[in-house]
Write a protein that holds these residues in place. Structure first.
Motif, PDB file in Angstrom:
ATOM      1  N   HIS A 146       0.966  -1.278  -0.073  1.00 15.23           N
ATOM      2  CA  HIS A 146      -0.037   0.194  -0.003  1.00 15.23           C
ATOM      3  C   HIS A 146       0.940   1.347  -0.043  1.00 15.23           C
ATOM      4  O   HIS A 146       1.782   1.299   0.649  1.00 15.23           O
ATOM      5  N   THR A 147       0.328   2.261  -0.489  1.00 17.36           N
ATOM      6  CA  THR A 147       1.165   3.463  -0.583  1.00 17.36           C
ATOM      7  C   THR A 147       0.217   4.674  -0.094  1.00 17.36           C
ATOM      8  O   THR A 147      -0.991   4.528   0.255  1.00 17.36           O
ATOM      9  N   GLY A 148       0.940   6.055   0.252  1.00 16.37           N
ATOM     10  CA  GLY A 148      -0.041   7.137   0.552  1.00 16.37           C
ATOM     11  C   GLY A 148      -0.573   7.841  -0.827  1.00 16.37           C
ATOM     12  O   GLY A 148      -0.666   7.171  -1.720  1.00 16.37           O
ATOM     13  N   ARG A 157       5.361   7.942  -3.428  1.00 10.47           N
ATOM     14  CA  ARG A 157       6.646   7.660  -2.919  1.00 10.47           C
ATOM     15  C   ARG A 157       7.255   6.669  -2.225  1.00 10.47           C
ATOM     16  O   ARG A 157       8.392   6.441  -2.255  1.00 10.47           O
ATOM     17  N   LEU A 158       6.465   5.992  -1.282  1.00 13.79           N
ATOM     18  CA  LEU A 158       6.669   5.028  -0.362  1.00 13.79           C
ATOM     19  C   LEU A 158       5.578   4.079  -0.317  1.00 13.79           C
ATOM     20  O   LEU A 158       4.436   4.264  -0.564  1.00 13.79           O
ATOM     21  N   ALA A 159       5.932   2.841  -0.237  1.00 18.39           N
ATOM     22  CA  ALA A 159       5.228   1.518  -0.278  1.00 18.39           C
ATOM     23  C   ALA A 159       5.633   0.820   1.033  1.00 18.39           C
ATOM     24  O   ALA A 159       6.759   0.527   1.475  1.00 18.39           O
ATOM     25  N   LEU A 183       2.874   7.468   7.409  1.00 18.43           N
ATOM     26  CA  LEU A 183       4.175   7.531   7.344  1.00 18.43           C
ATOM     27  C   LEU A 183       4.614   8.681   6.115  1.00 18.43           C
ATOM     28  O   LEU A 183       5.377   9.446   6.463  1.00 18.43           O
ATOM     29  N   GLU A 184       3.571   8.993   5.081  1.00 19.42           N
ATOM     30  CA  GLU A 184       3.488   9.845   4.236  1.00 19.42           C
ATOM     31  C   GLU A 184       3.666  11.260   5.055  1.00 19.42           C
ATOM     32  O   GLU A 184       4.403  12.118   4.551  1.00 19.42           O
ATOM     33  N   ARG A 185       2.803  11.364   5.738  1.00 21.14           N
ATOM     34  CA  ARG A 185       2.598  12.729   6.655  1.00 21.14           C
ATOM     35  C   ARG A 185       3.747  12.953   7.265  1.00 21.14           C
ATOM     36  O   ARG A 185       4.195  14.135   7.509  1.00 21.14           O
ATOM     37  N   GLU A 186       4.299  11.743   8.134  1.00 23.57           N
ATOM     38  CA  GLU A 186       5.500  12.054   8.987  1.00 23.57           C
ATOM     39  C   GLU A 186       6.544  12.514   8.074  1.00 23.57           C
ATOM     40  O   GLU A 186       7.289  13.397   8.380  1.00 23.57           O
ATOM     41  N   TYR A 235       2.006  -6.018  14.610  1.00 27.06           N
ATOM     42  CA  TYR A 235       2.390  -5.559  13.121  1.00 27.06           C
ATOM     43  C   TYR A 235       4.001  -5.853  13.140  1.00 27.06           C
ATOM     44  O   TYR A 235       4.803  -6.239  13.947  1.00 27.06           O
ATOM     45  N   ALA A 236       4.289  -6.083  11.722  1.00 25.93           N
ATOM     46  CA  ALA A 236       5.672  -6.266  11.087  1.00 25.93           C
ATOM     47  C   ALA A 236       5.274  -5.516   9.732  1.00 25.93           C
ATOM     48  O   ALA A 236       4.396  -5.729   9.149  1.00 25.93           O
ATOM     49  N   ILE A 237       6.327  -4.605   9.862  1.00 22.98           N
ATOM     50  CA  ILE A 237       6.067  -3.490   8.660  1.00 22.98           C
ATOM     51  C   ILE A 237       7.309  -3.255   8.158  1.00 22.98           C
ATOM     52  O   ILE A 237       8.547  -3.344   8.644  1.00 22.98           O
ATOM     53  N   ALA A 238       7.401  -3.360   6.800  1.00 19.97           N
ATOM     54  CA  ALA A 238       8.424  -3.084   5.826  1.00 19.97           C
ATOM     55  C   ALA A 238       8.079  -1.739   4.946  1.00 19.97           C
ATOM     56  O   ALA A 238       7.033  -1.905   4.445  1.00 19.97           O
ATOM     57  N   ALA A 239       9.068  -1.034   4.844  1.00 23.43           N
ATOM     58  CA  ALA A 239       8.848   0.091   3.976  1.00 23.43           C
ATOM     59  C   ALA A 239      10.058   0.203   2.977  1.00 23.43           C
ATOM     60  O   ALA A 239      11.208   0.089   3.206  1.00 23.43           O
ATOM     61  N   ILE A 240       9.773   0.746   1.800  1.00 24.33           N
ATOM     62  CA  ILE A 240      10.595   1.031   0.597  1.00 24.33           C
ATOM     63  C   ILE A 240      10.463   2.410  -0.051  1.00 24.33           C
ATOM     64  O   ILE A 240       9.148   2.864  -0.019  1.00 24.33           O
ATOM     65  N   HIS A 241      11.279   3.000  -0.209  1.00 27.61           N
ATOM     66  CA  HIS A 241      11.200   4.617  -0.791  1.00 27.61           C
ATOM     67  C   HIS A 241      11.586   4.693  -2.218  1.00 27.61           C
ATOM     68  O   HIS A 241      12.513   4.191  -2.667  1.00 27.61           O
ATOM     69  N   GLU A 242      11.188   5.455  -2.856  1.00 26.55           N
ATOM     70  CA  GLU A 242      11.483   5.667  -4.108  1.00 26.55           C
ATOM     71  C   GLU A 242      12.696   6.365  -4.718  1.00 26.55           C
ATOM     72  O   GLU A 242      13.417   5.996  -5.736  1.00 26.55           O
ATOM     73  N   ARG A 243      13.293   6.998  -3.664  1.00 26.03           N
ATOM     74  CA  ARG A 243      14.622   7.515  -3.782  1.00 26.03           C
ATOM     75  C   ARG A 243      15.774   6.916  -3.189  1.00 26.03           C
ATOM     76  O   ARG A 243      16.955   7.576  -3.162  1.00 26.03           O
ATOM     77  N   ASP A 244      15.668   5.702  -2.694  1.00 27.82           N
ATOM     78  CA  ASP A 244      17.007   5.071  -2.190  1.00 27.82           C
ATOM     79  C   ASP A 244      16.755   3.385  -2.082  1.00 27.82           C
ATOM     80  O   ASP A 244      15.531   2.952  -1.865  1.00 27.82           O
ATOM     81  N   ASP A 245      17.854   2.828  -2.289  1.00 30.60           N
ATOM     82  CA  ASP A 245      17.762   1.349  -2.199  1.00 30.60           C
ATOM     83  C   ASP A 245      17.907   1.011  -0.614  1.00 30.60           C
ATOM     84  O   ASP A 245      19.280   0.865  -0.317  1.00 30.60           O
ATOM     85  N   CYS A 246      16.916   1.315   0.056  1.00 22.10           N
ATOM     86  CA  CYS A 246      16.978   0.505   1.476  1.00 22.10           C
ATOM     87  C   CYS A 246      15.673   0.099   1.730  1.00 22.10           C
ATOM     88  O   CYS A 246      14.720   0.263   0.904  1.00 22.10           O
ATOM     89  N   ILE A 247      15.759  -0.638   2.555  1.00 26.47           N
ATOM     90  CA  ILE A 247      14.523  -1.174   3.529  1.00 26.47           C
ATOM     91  C   ILE A 247      14.337  -0.755   4.767  1.00 26.47           C
ATOM     92  O   ILE A 247      15.515  -1.164   5.383  1.00 26.47           O
TER      93      ILE A 247
END
Length: 640
Positions: free
Chosen positions: A87-89, A93-95, A130-133, A193-205
């Motif tokens: 899911h995204t905001g 830019r972030l999933a 997360l998007e708002r933060e 919860y277990a949550i994992a996030a990925i951002h469009e501007r960096d290769d990190c999780i």
């Protein structure tokens, strides 16, 4: 109960994550999806579909070296494309992917009236928070504190929290912002919860957990993230089990773990089994493979723990001096198959250790009745070590002051960290949703514990303990004899596959096996099946018996054979077909079908259970059921 998989490294991420989701599909198969970062264009590619992982095409983004994926077991919202993860905001830019339940998502959603939602899930709320933060952090810049008042980036010129010198900068501004945003958001979440996030501007999780499992895998120029170890072992055996509240930042060349805002050194464990142990190995289904693995699993469970000559069982559990002599009650806390293993163990403890023992459905547990906590041992039995109801019961027992013991198959699981002691059943990976080899390993391991406690308390002589240990060590060979007769069992299962319903009956040690046999059949065949104490048939259930309701009976030693035969005669008089498992060489009466097992004393019903497993398997196979992925079920129940 959903499955999460993530990868960041120097290879194409799409096929790796897709394969990880295939391996984790036993955790949920309502829908599946992936989010990949395209390094060439700094954007996310998201693909998700309702249905099994096979409905999702293998993601092909050649330059994507970071991705997260999810296979879903539905809680909030039907299994649809829109409700599938990631899911995204609003700005994509972030999933994120999520396993668990956000209990306060409705209140959080009400606070996001400026955001547009596209699904019915609780998870999407987290993405918008997360998007708002992130907006707040990006507006404030690196030299200003974020909205929640926590300190800015450590290398941005602002003061860090007291004692936070270990909080070194993350690999990039993006990784740091996502981590700090996630830390802020989860502080506002209630639930698991277990949550994992990925951002469009960096290769990190960036990932975190609370009461839902999450494991980091350490590779060569790569890092992995998964809900369970089987998805990792084809890539690495070096893993870190995240604790509740840990936040992990994964990049191609590093894994950073943060705890209470401080960077800590990852604790790395080595997985003992290899990738082949989590494959089908030529079998059509994992379930059938795991049924056939029971002799090996039992040898691993018993192994060096047994000394038949001296009548002793040695377990790696360090109870305080004098504790076992003082124990007045042992409580087995478990769900499903593990609960039936606990019921079997409770009878063993009463008999061998002369201590009051109860088996309690974990979701119904309460520490009540004037028990002395110090004299109560609470034993949480859970294959995965992550079963939410069982962990909740364990916490209640420990909170009341009882000593706790976790009995599990999973190194590094939550129960091993939360219980005072842990005892491993050593069954190896079990992928099939319907538990098989772990039931036998749980009962055998708990039997060793009962013998050890009986010897410690002086209620069990060395000679009697020796007899029981001889029976236990004979179990692998006895079960192999059952497995060698599978074709006979298949033929009987085919004959009765179209029956209206099935009853399973037994007494004493046979009763939990009757419950477990009925559970296996209903899980994978979708037929109505019930287990009863044999003597209870005449107190109501007999009204349901017809010539279309086969009755399967445990008629071995340790299962009240003589009395149960009387109950079998009662159903035969009503025309019901009867299938019985008997001890070899013992009169089986006038059963329609009789299967024999070698004499294994009080463990003979455990051998009989293998007949029931194979019977259930072949009934389901005859009906064309999805045996490894039964409808509405998942392997590990990590939500209450």
């Amino acid at each position: 109960m959903c499955g999460i998989f993530g990868y960041v490294g120097d290879e194409s991420a799409g096929p790796i994550v897709y394969r990880g989701l295939e391996t984790l599909e036993y955790r949920g198969y309502d829908s599946a999806g992936v989010a990949l970062r395209s390094g060439g264009s700094d954007e996310l590619t998201i693909e998700k579909r309702a249905g099994e992982v096979a409905a999702l095409s293998v993601p092909t983004v050649p330059d994507a070296i970071s991705a997260i994926g999810h296979t879903r077991w539905s809680t909030h919202g039907a299994p649809t494309d829109e409700n599938a993860h990631p899911h995204t905001g609003c700005d994509d830019r972030l999933a994120i992917v999520h396993n668990g339940i956000v209990e306060n998502y409705e209140a959080a959603k009400a606070d996001l009236d400026e955001h547009t939602f596209t699904s019915e899930t609780d998870t999407e709320v987290v993405a918008h928070l997360l998007e708002r933060e992130l907006d707040s952090l990006e507006e404030s810049g690196p030299d200003s504190p974020p909205r929640d008042g926590s300190p800015g980036r450590p290398d941005g010129g602002t003061a860090s929290r007291e004692g936070e010198s270990a909080d070194a900068p993350d690999s990039s501004d993006v990784a740091w912002r996502v981590r700090r945003a996630l830390e802020s958001v989860v502080d506002r979440l209630d639930g698991s919860y277990a949550i994992a996030a990925i951002h469009e501007r960096d290769d990190c999780i960036v990932a975190t957990r609370n009461e839902s499992p999450l494991v980091v895998g350490h590779g060569s120029n790569a890092a992995f993230l998964a809900s369970d170890v089987p998805a990792l072992v084809e890539h690495t055996r070096e893993v870190t089990y995240l604790d509740d509240g840990d936040v992990a930042v994964l990049t191609p060349d590093s894994v950073s773990i943060y705890r209470d805002g401080r960077r800590v050194e990852p604790s790395i464990s080595t997985v003992e089994w290899d990738a082949d142990a989590a494959q089908k190995g030529g079998y059509d289904h994992y379930m059938r493979k795991e049924i056939h693995e029971q002799p090996t699993a039992l040898r691993q469970a018993l192994g060096s723990r047994v000394d038949v000559d001296t009548g002793t069982a040695s377990l790696d559990v360090d109870f305080p001096q004098g504790y076992l002599e003082s124990v007045e009650e042992v409580q087995f806390l478990a769900c499903g198959t593990s609960a039936y293993a606990g019921r079997y163990a409770a009878t063993l403890f009463e008999s061998l250790a002369d201590v009051r023992a109860t088996s309690v459905t974990a979701s119904e547990y309460a520490f009540t009745g004037g028990r002395d906590p110090w004299r109560t041992l609470a034993v949480a039995v859970t294959q995965s070590g992550e079963t939410a109801d069982t962990l909740s019961a364990l916490r209640e027992a420990r909170g009341a002051g009882a000593r706790t013991l976790g009995v599990t198959n999973t190194l590094g699981s939550s129960v091993t960290r939360e219980a005072d002691d842990a005892l491993f059943i050593r069954a190896g990976p079990e992928i099939g949703v319907a538990a098989t080899k772990t039931f036998a390993s749980q009962v055998s391991t708990l039997a060793l514990l009962a013998i050890a406690v009986g010897r410690e308390r002086g209620t069990l002589t060395a000679a009697t303990a020796r007899e029981h240990l001889e029976d236990l060590t004979a179990l692998p060979g006895a079960i192999q004899q059952v497995l060698d007769r599978e074709e006979q069992i298949r033929a009987v299962a085919t004959t009765f596959a179209d029956s209206d319903a099935f009853f399973f009956v037994g007494r004493s040690y046979g009763y939990p096996v009757a419950l477990e046999g009925a559970l296996k059949l209903k899980e994978i065949s979708y037929d109505h099946a019930e287990g009863f104490p044999a003597g209870e048939l005449k107190h109501g259930p007999l009204a349901l018996v017809t010539d279309e309701t086969p009755v399967l009976a445990v008629l071995t030693d340790g299962a009240g054979r003589r009395e149960s035969l009387n109950n079998v005669a009662e159903v035969q008089a009503r025309g019901a077909p009867t299938i019985g498992v008997t001890t070899a060489g013992v009169d089986a009466g006038s059963l329609d079908v009789a299967f024999e097992v070698p004499d294994a004393g009080v463990f003979s019903p455990l051998v009989a259970n293998v007949y029931f497993q194979l019977f259930a398997y072949h009934v389901a196979n005859e009906k064309g059921r999805s045996i490894d992925k039964p409808r509405n079920l998942a392997k590990s129940v990590t939500v209450e």
